[in-house]
Design a protein around this motif. Structure first.
Motif: not given
Ligand SMILES: [Cu+2]
Length: 145
Positions: A25-33, A136-144
């Motif tokens: 259930l954890l959204p992709e953006a909240a998972k540690p990468v 600024h920390v870019k999110d590779l999942i939600s930003e192209t």
């Protein structure tokens, strides 16, 4: 029934529910990468300017950030990034290193955490409170990229 058995059963249920939440259930953006990328970034507190240089730094979420903080002044400054729990003193005329992994995407201010006075720079007043920049920390999942 023994109250300890009930207690243990409840704890086991909570742990299982937590594991299921993380797995499904954890959204992709909240998972540690962790990208495995190390970024060496140098930020200077410019001499008698109450200013960080550069004032904007951009990284990717999951990058390991190695900040080299240079204090050119004859008095102390500090570096703080609240979102990452960072707050360190930058002693006069010295360089410190700060390391962290950029686990959260978004814009986060970095600022001077040690009251360091004020002065006139090019005819304009600058103070401790002007020593602020943006991470600024870019999110590779939600930003192209
Ligand atoms: Cu300062």
């Amino acid at each position: 029934m023994n109250k300890y058995i009930i207690l243990i059963a409840v704890i086991v249920l909570i742990v299982i529910a937590g594991a299921l939440y993380r797995a499904y259930l954890l959204p992709e953006a909240a998972k540690p990468v962790a990208t495995g990328v190390e970024r060496q970034i140098t930020i200077s507190a410019k001499k008698n300017q109450w200013r960080f240089e550069p004032e904007v730094i951009e990284v990717d979420r999951g990058d390991k950030i190695i900040l080299t903080m240079v204090n050119e002044d004859d008095y102390d400054h500090g570096i703080a990034i609240d979102a990452y729990g960072i707050s360190q003193r930058m002693p006069a005329n010295s360089t410190i290193k700060v390391e962290f992994i950029a686990t959260q995407a978004g814009d986060f201010p970095f600022f001077c955490s040690v009251p360091c006075g004020e002065g006139i720079v090019d005819g304009a007043k600058r103070t401790h409170f002007d020593m602020i920049g943006k991470l600024h920390v870019k999110d590779l999942i939600s930003e192209t990229q």
